[in-house]
Each structure stands twice: as structure tokens, then as C-alpha cells.
Scaffold this motif. Structure first.
Motif, PDB file in Angstrom:
ATOM      1  N   TYR A 180       0.857  -1.183   0.000  1.00 11.60           N
ATOM      2  CA  TYR A 180       0.000   0.000   0.000  1.00 11.60           C
ATOM      3  C   TYR A 180       0.900   1.242   0.000  1.00 11.60           C
ATOM      4  N   LEU A 181       1.052   1.845  -1.182  1.00 14.20           N
ATOM      5  CA  LEU A 181       1.839   3.063  -1.308  1.00 14.20           C
ATOM      6  C   LEU A 181       0.932   4.252  -1.042  1.00 14.20           C
ATOM      7  N   LEU A 182       1.140   4.883   0.094  1.00 10.83           N
ATOM      8  CA  LEU A 182       0.239   5.946   0.528  1.00 10.83           C
ATOM      9  C   LEU A 182       0.234   7.111  -0.442  1.00 10.83           C
ATOM     10  N   VAL A 183       1.416   7.492  -0.951  1.00 10.18           N
ATOM     11  CA  VAL A 183       1.490   8.662  -1.807  1.00 10.18           C
ATOM     12  C   VAL A 183       0.781   8.423  -3.136  1.00 10.18           C
ATOM     13  N   GLU A 184       0.921   7.201  -3.683  1.00 12.71           N
ATOM     14  CA  GLU A 184       0.251   6.914  -4.948  1.00 12.71           C
ATOM     15  C   GLU A 184      -1.261   6.821  -4.769  1.00 12.71           C
ATOM     16  N   GLN A 185      -1.699   6.210  -3.682  1.00 14.75           N
ATOM     17  CA  GLN A 185      -3.131   6.119  -3.430  1.00 14.75           C
ATOM     18  C   GLN A 185      -3.742   7.507  -3.224  1.00 14.75           C
ATOM     19  N   TYR A 186      -2.984   8.384  -2.574  1.00 13.87           N
ATOM     20  CA  TYR A 186      -3.482   9.741  -2.347  1.00 13.87           C
ATOM     21  C   TYR A 186      -3.576  10.513  -3.665  1.00 13.87           C
ATOM     22  N   LEU A 187      -2.562  10.358  -4.519  1.00 13.53           N
ATOM     23  CA  LEU A 187      -2.587  11.049  -5.805  1.00 13.53           C
ATOM     24  C   LEU A 187      -3.696  10.523  -6.707  1.00 13.53           C
ATOM     25  N   LYS A 188      -3.990   9.224  -6.608  1.00 13.72           N
ATOM     26  CA  LYS A 188      -5.067   8.666  -7.426  1.00 13.72           C
ATOM     27  C   LYS A 188      -6.418   9.288  -7.093  1.00 13.72           C
ATOM     28  N   THR A 189      -6.623   9.614  -5.824  1.00 17.43           N
ATOM     29  CA  THR A 189      -7.908  10.220  -5.440  1.00 17.43           C
ATOM     30  C   THR A 189      -8.081  11.610  -6.051  1.00 17.43           C
ATOM     31  N   LYS A 190      -6.979  12.262  -6.426  1.00 20.42           N
ATOM     32  CA  LYS A 190      -7.061  13.608  -6.993  1.00 20.42           C
ATOM     33  C   LYS A 190      -7.481  13.611  -8.456  1.00 20.42           C
ATOM     34  N   HIS A 194     -11.684  18.586  -8.748  1.00 18.49           N
ATOM     35  CA  HIS A 194     -11.356  19.671  -9.682  1.00 18.49           C
ATOM     36  C   HIS A 194     -11.344  21.036  -8.988  1.00 18.49           C
ATOM     37  N   ILE A 195     -11.166  21.045  -7.683  1.00 18.68           N
ATOM     38  CA  ILE A 195     -11.221  22.318  -6.948  1.00 18.68           C
ATOM     39  C   ILE A 195     -10.000  23.171  -7.274  1.00 18.68           C
ATOM     40  N   LEU A 196      -8.808  22.594  -7.151  1.00 20.69           N
ATOM     41  CA  LEU A 196      -7.584  23.357  -7.385  1.00 20.69           C
ATOM     42  C   LEU A 196      -7.432  23.765  -8.843  1.00 20.69           C
ATOM     43  N   VAL A 197      -7.767  22.879  -9.760  1.00 18.84           N
ATOM     44  CA  VAL A 197      -7.592  23.204 -11.175  1.00 18.84           C
ATOM     45  C   VAL A 197      -8.556  24.306 -11.602  1.00 18.84           C
ATOM     46  N   VAL A 198      -9.756  24.329 -11.021  1.00 16.62           N
ATOM     47  CA  VAL A 198     -10.698  25.414 -11.325  1.00 16.62           C
ATOM     48  C   VAL A 198     -10.147  26.747 -10.814  1.00 16.62           C
ATOM     49  N   LYS A 199      -9.614  26.754  -9.604  1.00 21.62           N
ATOM     50  CA  LYS A 199      -9.032  27.986  -9.064  1.00 21.62           C
ATOM     51  C   LYS A 199      -7.842  28.446  -9.904  1.00 21.62           C
ATOM     52  N   GLY A 284      -1.349  24.593 -19.066  1.00 23.36           N
ATOM     53  CA  GLY A 284      -0.342  23.773 -18.396  1.00 23.36           C
ATOM     54  C   GLY A 284      -0.870  22.457 -17.855  1.00 23.36           C
ATOM     55  N   PRO A 285      -2.028  22.432 -17.167  1.00 25.00           N
ATOM     56  CA  PRO A 285      -2.541  21.141 -16.665  1.00 25.00           C
ATOM     57  C   PRO A 285      -2.816  20.127 -17.757  1.00 25.00           C
ATOM     58  N   ALA A 286      -3.153  20.585 -18.960  1.00 29.82           N
ATOM     59  CA  ALA A 286      -3.437  19.648 -20.050  1.00 29.82           C
ATOM     60  C   ALA A 286      -2.163  19.008 -20.611  1.00 29.82           C
ATOM     61  N   ASN A 313      -7.646  18.102 -14.009  1.00 28.30           N
ATOM     62  CA  ASN A 313      -8.077  17.667 -12.682  1.00 28.30           C
ATOM     63  C   ASN A 313      -7.015  18.079 -11.676  1.00 28.30           C
ATOM     64  N   ASP A 314      -7.302  17.833 -10.410  1.00 28.42           N
ATOM     65  CA  ASP A 314      -6.366  18.255  -9.369  1.00 28.42           C
ATOM     66  C   ASP A 314      -5.053  17.481  -9.422  1.00 28.42           C
ATOM     67  N   LEU A 315      -5.082  16.271  -9.962  1.00 22.34           N
ATOM     68  CA  LEU A 315      -3.851  15.494 -10.069  1.00 22.34           C
ATOM     69  C   LEU A 315      -2.832  16.212 -10.950  1.00 22.34           C
ATOM     70  N   SER A 316      -3.292  16.806 -12.049  1.00 24.96           N
ATOM     71  CA  SER A 316      -2.365  17.534 -12.922  1.00 24.96           C
ATOM     72  C   SER A 316      -1.763  18.745 -12.210  1.00 24.96           C
TER      73      SER A 316
END
Length: 383
Positions: A180-190, A194-199, A284-286, A313-316
Motif C-alpha cells: 500500500y503506497l500511501l502517496v500513490e493512493q493519495y494522488l489517485k484520489t485527486k 477539480h477544486i484546485l484546477v478550477v481555481k 499547463g494542466p493539459a 483535474n487536481d492530479l495535474s
């Protein structure tokens, strides 16, 4: 053999990250380089031009020069200049002379407007982004340290003395450490937020709109307002309304219009060059991908994130700012060294021992995952 073991011990110790006594990641950058350039020039240039405008006022003196009658004293002439300067915006002519009077303050307003998108990002998105980036970077360093420690423990086992049970237990230990890689699982949820990317996009669109409005104003000033710098001034008001000694109109000239026109050309040219940069930053996110994390693929268990598709999305956003802060990641620098040594095919025993151990652990983890996947597929039909 003892010398080789000691050398291997030192190699593993050198690649192992030391715990920092001070707080980590104090210098996390929360603005991209393109955004910093746009904000610096869009805000700093008008302020610089304002200083030039006021310097011109100090060096030249009054901003207006009127031609009073010859019978006026120097006090009356000074009064004429002051009166006509105050009455600039009251001229009946359609030309907006008040733009010349308030030109430095309009530049100041443009600088303040250019600060608004940066302030919105700083106070609405930057605090949350800062905490998340610190967490992600800390987990990446911890993941690297766990991999090095495990490789060190496995390399310390003597292959001749290690039996099959100890090898299987080592494989299970590797699988347990990297299941269970915590950082990868956390990034997958992003991927689904779309909150950050909208801002981010809203701030870039707002910056672009302010730049376009500023360009329209500066273009209007250059093409229309700055062409006329002379106007008649009527002094017959108040107690002087019926005074025949006072002429009905006095010719006045705005002294600083030529300087203001030059400053407008400079500001307009820079803003027109900044507009494509803002559009580039908005896309840039695209364009962002996780390819810059390729050195972490040397570690066992990493790579479940994959290369993302160009979507908003927020992951980008997290990947964009993570790439911006790669200089803060010590594990990334160490992995780059290991990657270069692997590509160069260095025959040094110590370094290659580390690489071979990491590769073996990675293979064991992948084999364990494949076996668990096959077992699940076999159990489903039976059920």
C-alpha cells in the motif's frame, strides 16, 4: 569477503537519507515560474513607469503650461496654471484630457488589478496546496528510505547460508512494505476532484482579462487621447465672470503627454507579450504528465500511478507543482544518480550490489502481486 561487506554497508549508508533536524520543505514553491514572470512584469512594470512619470514631474515642474495675457503678474500666471490644471476634466471638448491628468494613477490601478489573481491564489489555494505538497514529498522520501533499508537488510543475508524459508520471508516482507503506497493512493484520489484546477484556471483567465482590458485602454490612449495635448481654458468664473480685463479663453498645453505616450507604448508592448504566456500557463494542466517521476521506478512497488492523460483535474495541478519543487526532493537526486549509474553500466561492486538488490526486490514484489491476482481470478469462478 569482509572488505566487500563493509564496502556494501557504506554504499547503502551513503544512499540512505538522514533525518533532518529542522522542519522539511520550508521553501516549497507555490507559484510556477511562468506565473511568477507574468506577475512580476505585470505588476512591476506599471510601478516602474509611475516612478518615471513622477520623476518627470519633479524634473520638469508643473504638468501644464498656459499662455496668460502679458498684463498678468507672475502670481496671476501661477493662478492660471493651477486653475486650468484643476479644470482639465471640465473641458467641453470631446477629447478626454482628464486621462493625461490621472495617467500615473491609472497605471497604479493597473498594477493593483494585476495583483488580484495572485492574491486569490495565495489565500484560497496555496495553503492547502502547501500542506499537500509537503505530505507528498515527505512520503516520497520515506518510500525511498524504506526501499534502501530493505535492500540493505536483504543484501546482508549470505546467499549460501540463506535457505528457502528465509528467502520466502524476505519476499513477503518486501510485499508487505510496498503493498500500500500511501502517496500513490493519495494522488489517485485527486483524479476525481477539480477544486484546485478550477481555481488555477480562473486565476489565469482573470489575469488574461485584466491584461486585455489594460491593452485596450493603452491602445485607446495612444491612438486617440495622446494626439491632442492643447485646449482652451475659460477663466471667467466666479468674481471674474464679468471682468473685461480677463480674456474669455487662454491656451494651455499638457507638458507630459509626450512622456506618457512613450510610457504607454512600453507598457502596451510588454502586456501584449505577456498575454501568450498567460494562455500557455492556462493550458499547463493539459500538458502535464507523471513522466518526471521515472527515476522512482527503480524502487520496488512504484509505478502504479502510471502516466496520466492530459486532462484538467487536481492530479495535474499536484504534478505540476511537484515537478516545480523537485529540487527539494533529496530522494529524487539520489535516484537520478542510481539511474545514471545503471545506464552507464558501472561495474563497481558496491553500487551494482545496491542496484541488483533493488531490482531483485522489485521483481519479487511484482511476482507476488501477479500471484495474488491469479489467485483472486481463480477463486471468483469457483464461487
Amino acid at each position: 569477503m569482509a572488505i566487500a561487506s563493509v564496502a556494501t554497508e557504506y554504499v547503502f549508508s551513503d544512499f540512505l537519507l538522514k533525518d533532518a533536524k529542522e522542519a522539511k520543505y520550508k521553501g516549497v514553491r507555490l507559484d510556477l515560474a511562468v506565473d511568477k514572470i507574468v506577475t512580476f512584469l505585470a505588476v512591476g512594470l506599471p510601478l516602474f513607469l509611475i516612478s518615471l512619470a513622477f520623476a518627470q514631474e519633479v524634473s520638469v515642474g508643473t504638468q501644464i503650461s498656459c499662455f496668460p495675457p502679458t498684463n498678468f503678474s507672475w502670481k496671476q500666471a501661477a493662478y492660471v496654471d493651477s486653475f486650468c490644471w484643476a479644470a482639465v476634466q471640465q473641458q467641453a471638448d470631446s477629447s478626454p484630457f482628464w486621462l493625461h491628468k490621472f495617467f500615473p494613477y491609472i497605471l497604479l490601478s493597473l498594477a493593483i488589478l494585476m495583483c488580484i489573481p495572485a492574491l486569490i491564489w495565495r489565500f484560497t489555494a496555496a495553503p492547502h496546496l502547501s500542506s499537500d505538497l509537503s505530505f507528498i514529498m515527505e512520503e516520497l522520501d520515506r518510500f525511498y528510505n524504506r526501499a534502501i533499508k530493505l535492500a540493505k537488510n536483504l543484501a546482508s543475508l549470505d546467499d549460501k547460508d540463506a535457505n528457502q524459508d528465509s528467502q520466502s520471508s524476505a519476499s513477503e516482507l518486501a510485499e508487505g512494505c510496498f503493498k500500500y503506497l500511501l502517496v500513490e493512493q493519495y494522488l489517485k484520489t485527486k483524479r476525481f476532484t477539480h477544486i484546485l484546477v478550477v481555481k488555477y484556471v480562473v486565476c489565469r483567465v482573470l489575469t488574461l482579462l485584466i491584461l486585455l482590458l489594460a491593452c485596450l485602454y493603452l491602445g485607446y490612449y495612444i491612438l486617440l487621447a495622446s494626439l491632442i495635448d492643447e485646449f482652451p481654458c475659460d477663466l471667467r468664473t466666479g468674481v471674474l465672470k464679468n471682468n473685461s480685463m480677463v480674456p474669455p479663453a487662454i491656451q494651455c498645453k499638457m507638458v507630459a503627454v509626450g512622456v506618457f505616450r512613450l510610457l504607454s507604448y512600453i507598457n502596451l508592448g510588454v502586456y501584449m507579450l505577456l498575454s501568450p504566456l498567460v494562455v500557455y500557463a492556462a493550458f499547463g494542466p493539459a500538458r502535464q504528465s507523471s513522466g518526471f517521476l521515472r527515476p522512482y521506478e527503480l524502487l520496488p512497488g512504484f509505478g502504479a500511478l502510471g502516466v496520466i492523460r492530459p486532462v484538467y483535474n487536481d492530479l495535474s495541478i499536484y504534478l505540476m507543482f511537484l515537478q516545480e519543487n523537485l529540487s527539494e526532493l533529496k530522494s529524487f537526486k539520489c535516484l537520478q544518480v542510481l539511474e545514471l549509474l545503471q545506464l552507464a553500466g558501472d561495474e563497481g561492486f558496491d553500487t551494482m550490489c545496491l542496484l541488483q538488490t533493488l531490482g531483485q526486490v522489485k521483481t519479487d514484489v511484482l511476482d507476488s502481486r501477479k500471484m495474488s491476482t491469479k489467485n483472486k481470478e481463480v477463486k471468483k469462478p469457483e464461487e
